[in-house]
Design a protein around this motif. Structure first.
Motif, PDB file in Angstrom:
ATOM      1  N   SER A  93     -56.128  21.920 -78.528  1.00 20.65           N
ATOM      2  CA  SER A  93     -56.026  21.264 -79.835  1.00 20.65           C
ATOM      3  C   SER A  93     -54.662  20.643 -80.116  1.00 20.65           C
ATOM      4  O   SER A  93     -54.531  19.811 -81.012  1.00 20.65           O
ATOM      5  CB  SER A  93     -56.363  22.259 -80.942  1.00 20.65           C
ATOM      6  N   THR A  94     -53.624  21.037 -79.358  1.00 18.72           N
ATOM      7  CA  THR A  94     -52.266  20.558 -79.664  1.00 18.72           C
ATOM      8  C   THR A  94     -51.566  19.897 -78.475  1.00 18.72           C
ATOM      9  O   THR A  94     -50.434  19.451 -78.613  1.00 18.72           O
ATOM     10  CB  THR A  94     -51.390  21.728 -80.169  1.00 18.72           C
ATOM     11  N   ALA A 106     -48.459  23.995 -85.822  1.00 19.36           N
ATOM     12  CA  ALA A 106     -48.940  22.928 -84.925  1.00 19.36           C
ATOM     13  C   ALA A 106     -50.468  22.923 -84.898  1.00 19.36           C
ATOM     14  O   ALA A 106     -51.094  21.862 -84.984  1.00 19.36           O
ATOM     15  CB  ALA A 106     -48.379  23.112 -83.519  1.00 19.36           C
ATOM     16  N   GLU A 107     -51.073  24.122 -84.816  1.00 24.98           N
ATOM     17  CA  GLU A 107     -52.532  24.215 -84.763  1.00 24.98           C
ATOM     18  C   GLU A 107     -53.170  23.820 -86.092  1.00 24.98           C
ATOM     19  O   GLU A 107     -54.183  23.135 -86.116  1.00 24.98           O
ATOM     20  CB  GLU A 107     -52.949  25.640 -84.372  1.00 24.98           C
ATOM     21  N   GLN A 108     -52.572  24.235 -87.207  1.00 25.65           N
ATOM     22  CA  GLN A 108     -53.148  23.967 -88.530  1.00 25.65           C
ATOM     23  C   GLN A 108     -52.911  22.541 -89.000  1.00 25.65           C
ATOM     24  O   GLN A 108     -53.786  21.913 -89.570  1.00 25.65           O
ATOM     25  CB  GLN A 108     -52.554  24.922 -89.574  1.00 25.65           C
ATOM     26  N   GLU A 109     -51.699  22.032 -88.785  1.00 26.87           N
ATOM     27  CA  GLU A 109     -51.281  20.760 -89.393  1.00 26.87           C
ATOM     28  C   GLU A 109     -51.379  19.550 -88.461  1.00 26.87           C
ATOM     29  O   GLU A 109     -51.351  18.424 -88.917  1.00 26.87           O
ATOM     30  CB  GLU A 109     -49.843  20.882 -89.908  1.00 26.87           C
ATOM     31  N   LYS A 110     -51.434  19.790 -87.141  1.00 27.21           N
ATOM     32  CA  LYS A 110     -51.480  18.708 -86.150  1.00 27.21           C
ATOM     33  C   LYS A 110     -50.402  17.632 -86.415  1.00 27.21           C
ATOM     34  O   LYS A 110     -50.714  16.472 -86.672  1.00 27.21           O
ATOM     35  CB  LYS A 110     -52.864  18.041 -86.120  1.00 27.21           C
ATOM     36  N   ASP A 119     -47.388  14.861 -85.755  1.00 28.65           N
ATOM     37  CA  ASP A 119     -47.290  13.783 -84.763  1.00 28.65           C
ATOM     38  C   ASP A 119     -46.145  14.016 -83.792  1.00 28.65           C
ATOM     39  O   ASP A 119     -46.106  13.433 -82.710  1.00 28.65           O
ATOM     40  CB  ASP A 119     -47.081  12.443 -85.477  1.00 28.65           C
ATOM     41  N   ILE A 128     -48.055  25.255 -77.122  1.00 31.71           N
ATOM     42  CA  ILE A 128     -48.487  24.038 -77.831  1.00 31.71           C
ATOM     43  C   ILE A 128     -48.934  22.959 -76.849  1.00 31.71           C
ATOM     44  O   ILE A 128     -49.957  22.307 -77.059  1.00 31.71           O
ATOM     45  CB  ILE A 128     -47.349  23.525 -78.746  1.00 31.71           C
ATOM     46  N   SER A 188     -51.573  17.094 -77.095  1.00 32.28           N
ATOM     47  CA  SER A 188     -51.140  15.693 -77.169  1.00 32.28           C
ATOM     48  C   SER A 188     -49.914  15.499 -78.070  1.00 32.28           C
ATOM     49  O   SER A 188     -49.394  14.396 -78.175  1.00 32.28           O
ATOM     50  CB  SER A 188     -52.285  14.827 -77.684  1.00 32.28           C
ATOM     51  N   ILE A 189     -49.442  16.577 -78.712  1.00 30.42           N
ATOM     52  CA  ILE A 189     -48.290  16.467 -79.613  1.00 30.42           C
ATOM     53  C   ILE A 189     -46.995  16.537 -78.795  1.00 30.42           C
ATOM     54  O   ILE A 189     -46.757  17.525 -78.108  1.00 30.42           O
ATOM     55  CB  ILE A 189     -48.287  17.601 -80.662  1.00 30.42           C
TER      56      ILE A 189
END
Length: 121
Positions: free
Chosen positions: A74-75, A43-47, A49, A69, A77-78
């Motif tokens: 950084s994550t 999740a952190e590396q690939e972001k 959707d 997450i 909003s996923i």
């Protein structure tokens, strides 16, 4: 929002493959993690959707990974969709408290999964 990248976090290879097969029909890039820690890292590396997350996994469970997450800058909003055989009302409430956007009960239909993709598109 277009769903271009979806992360599946599931330790059961059969469930993992089933989700991949369904989600490949969306045309999105599919990423796979086998436990909560891999889920957090991906999740952190690939972001992605959208994330589909199992609960019962080795090392870090889905609730802990979801909480991490959805609270990390950084994550956060996923959207995270919990996919689990644990789907009593208490599990649903707990999933929401961990930051999950939705909960899909196992066994699920292809349409149950595709409806979640549509809901977050």
């Amino acid at each position: 929002m277009a769903i271009n990248k979806i992360l599946i976090v599931e330790d059961d290879p059969v469930q993992q493959q089933h989700l991949q097969t369904i989600l490949q029909t969306t045309g999105a890039k599919i990423l796979v993690g086998e436990n909560g820690q891999q889920g957090i890292t991906l999740a952190e590396q690939e972001k992605p959707d959208l994330i589909f997350m199992d609960i019962v996994m080795p090392e870090v469970d889905g609730f802990s990974a979801c909480r991490h997450i959805t609270s990390a800058e950084s994550t956060r909003s996923i959207p995270v969709v919990i996919v689990s055989s644990k789907h009593q009302e208490a599990d649903r409430v707990w999933a929401q408290l961990q930051g999950a956007s939705a909960l899909v009960a196992k066994p699920f239909s292809d349409q149950d999964i595709l409806d979640q993709v549509k809901a977050f598109s």
